[in-house]
Scaffold this motif. Sequence first.
Motif, PDB file in Angstrom:
ATOM      1  N   MET A 195       0.838  -1.210   0.000  1.00 22.62           N
ATOM      2  CA  MET A 195       0.000   0.000   0.000  1.00 22.62           C
ATOM      3  C   MET A 195       0.867   1.252   0.000  1.00 22.62           C
ATOM      4  O   MET A 195       0.550   2.240  -0.687  1.00 22.62           O
ATOM      5  N   TYR A 217       1.070   4.139  -2.888  1.00 18.87           N
ATOM      6  CA  TYR A 217       0.868   5.563  -2.560  1.00 18.87           C
ATOM      7  C   TYR A 217       2.047   6.395  -3.065  1.00 18.87           C
ATOM      8  O   TYR A 217       1.850   7.472  -3.635  1.00 18.87           O
ATOM      9  N   GLU A 234      -2.362   7.105  -4.616  1.00 18.84           N
ATOM     10  CA  GLU A 234      -3.656   6.471  -4.388  1.00 18.84           C
ATOM     11  C   GLU A 234      -3.597   5.550  -3.170  1.00 18.84           C
ATOM     12  O   GLU A 234      -2.559   4.939  -2.885  1.00 18.84           O
ATOM     13  N   LEU A 235      -4.736   5.459  -2.462  1.00 14.95           N
ATOM     14  CA  LEU A 235      -4.821   4.599  -1.282  1.00 14.95           C
ATOM     15  C   LEU A 235      -6.268   4.199  -1.073  1.00 14.95           C
ATOM     16  O   LEU A 235      -7.147   5.045  -0.935  1.00 14.95           O
ATOM     17  N   ASN A 236      -6.519   2.893  -1.047  1.00 12.74           N
ATOM     18  CA  ASN A 236      -7.871   2.379  -0.841  1.00 12.74           C
ATOM     19  C   ASN A 236      -7.899   1.593   0.469  1.00 12.74           C
ATOM     20  O   ASN A 236      -7.297   0.526   0.578  1.00 12.74           O
ATOM     21  N   LEU A 237      -8.622   2.141   1.460  1.00 12.80           N
ATOM     22  CA  LEU A 237      -8.661   1.517   2.784  1.00 12.80           C
ATOM     23  C   LEU A 237      -9.987   0.823   3.079  1.00 12.80           C
ATOM     24  O   LEU A 237     -10.178   0.310   4.177  1.00 12.80           O
ATOM     25  N   THR A 238     -10.864   0.783   2.105  1.00 16.34           N
ATOM     26  CA  THR A 238     -12.223   0.290   2.339  1.00 16.34           C
ATOM     27  C   THR A 238     -12.255  -1.115   2.914  1.00 16.34           C
ATOM     28  O   THR A 238     -12.989  -1.402   3.863  1.00 16.34           O
ATOM     29  N   GLU A 239     -11.450  -1.994   2.367  1.00 16.00           N
ATOM     30  CA  GLU A 239     -11.471  -3.396   2.793  1.00 16.00           C
ATOM     31  C   GLU A 239     -10.409  -3.718   3.835  1.00 16.00           C
ATOM     32  O   GLU A 239     -10.259  -4.884   4.224  1.00 16.00           O
ATOM     33  N   GLN A 240      -9.688  -2.727   4.285  1.00 12.87           N
ATOM     34  CA  GLN A 240      -8.586  -2.974   5.220  1.00 12.87           C
ATOM     35  C   GLN A 240      -9.084  -3.051   6.661  1.00 12.87           C
ATOM     36  O   GLN A 240      -9.978  -2.310   7.062  1.00 12.87           O
ATOM     37  N   TYR A 248      -8.378   9.581   9.214  1.00  8.96           N
ATOM     38  CA  TYR A 248      -9.239   8.488   8.731  1.00  8.96           C
ATOM     39  C   TYR A 248      -9.653   7.580   9.887  1.00  8.96           C
ATOM     40  O   TYR A 248     -10.828   7.199  10.004  1.00  8.96           O
TER      41      TYR A 248
END
Length: 476
Positions: A82, A86, A91-97, A124
């Motif tokens: 990740m 970045y 970009e950074l997608n934390l939805t499923e983390q 966040y």
Amino acid sequence: MTSSFYLNLSKDLSLILDDADEYNVIIKVGENENTKEFRAHSVILRARSPYFKGALSSYWVTKKDDMIMFNKPNIKPDIFNMILRYIYTGELNLTEQLSEDILRLLIASDELLLEELVKFLQEYLIEQRKNWVHENFVFVLNTVCSLTSCKILQDHCFETICFDPELLLASDSFLKLDKDILYDLLERDDLLIQEIVVWDHLIKWGIEQTPGLGSLNCDRNKWNNEDYGALKETLNEFIPLIRFTEISLDDFNYKIKTYKDIIPNQIYEEIERFYYKITKDTLPTIFNISPRIGKLDSKIIKPKLAKIIINWIDKKDSFTLRYKFNLIYRGSIDGISTESFKNKCKGQVESLVLVKVKQINKIFGGYSSIGFNSIGDSLLRVYNGNLRFYHSSDNFVFSFENDEDTQDMKISRVKNHNKAIYDYHTTGFDFGFNSLFMYHDQCLYANNDDFNYESNINTNVIHDIEEIETFIVTKQ
């Protein structure tokens, strides 16, 4: 005109990362069976991370066949993946983390000096994973306690504890609290809890942290001098943080005296003088810490400034009584207008008004022991048509340069007691006719042309009000 095309730039850099074309760095992350090698480009790593700028210098790197070899065993592969994405794409997608992994990502980002990412991840966690942070704030605090860049998250956890300390004290997690965190917690003035409860839990924490005590030696009746000496050493730096003057005589006799041997002699002698009033000067001098003020619901000032205001109310330089500030009006909620102020802040009652002004980072305020308007006739001293002046010998106005700076604070006390407050229909509040007053809804004046107050905060500048708050002040 300059145009920006960040989307395509991000996509192109993503292709470079995924294909790792012409890479010159191999980074091995993780340990034992959970390891992975990543291919990267030193020019991008050094441009995006101050850590890599230093780490990939010629003094640090190990090269093999002109390839820079770098190891980071303390970062898990999925976390580093990740971070690398970045660095390359932003970009950074934390939805499923998982929340635990986001916290690990925060720690790794701090180590790699990625300030932007550190700030984002703290916010966040606070905003999007609030429940998890509240349920695990001891773990969170212990994890980030040594990281100066994580102050946002630290402050959030401390405020959570201070507002509802039972969250911490009701569980065994308190006994696992890092000593630096505990010290910072006991230093706080906004810890909303009885001081004897603080003492009880400090003793429990100290026993748990002291080798040879705890579950192995929990019966105090069997302790010897060495046991007490060990506990004293554990708690030595914490004892001066206890506000002993807030503990009742009964609790002193039953809960403090039993641990006399762990309290430094000078402090204990002062405690006894205070409780038993052995001398006329019963206020302590060595451990003279003012009472905790509890949670201050202010968007304008921090508790540090509230303590100064309390001292001004008491007209003392050190020891203060305990006060409670009950918010009754906030301009951003109730509307910034003289009408709204008068509707919310009326009656003969001790009151504090705080005003943050626009353009400059400055705060004005005033304390009135009699209120601001609709005071009644018992304190009316001057009445002539619309002129209504009220008597008080305790009022004062003040200013601070910002919400926590004590270096350039100013106070002006009332001089003409019979004109302490002027009650007029077009002003929200008016100290001494014009010493400090709210006029034309959102304007603040402080010119003191009539000299009813001292002339320490006078200004000819008419300030626009950004925020205003009023509190009813009560002694506890």
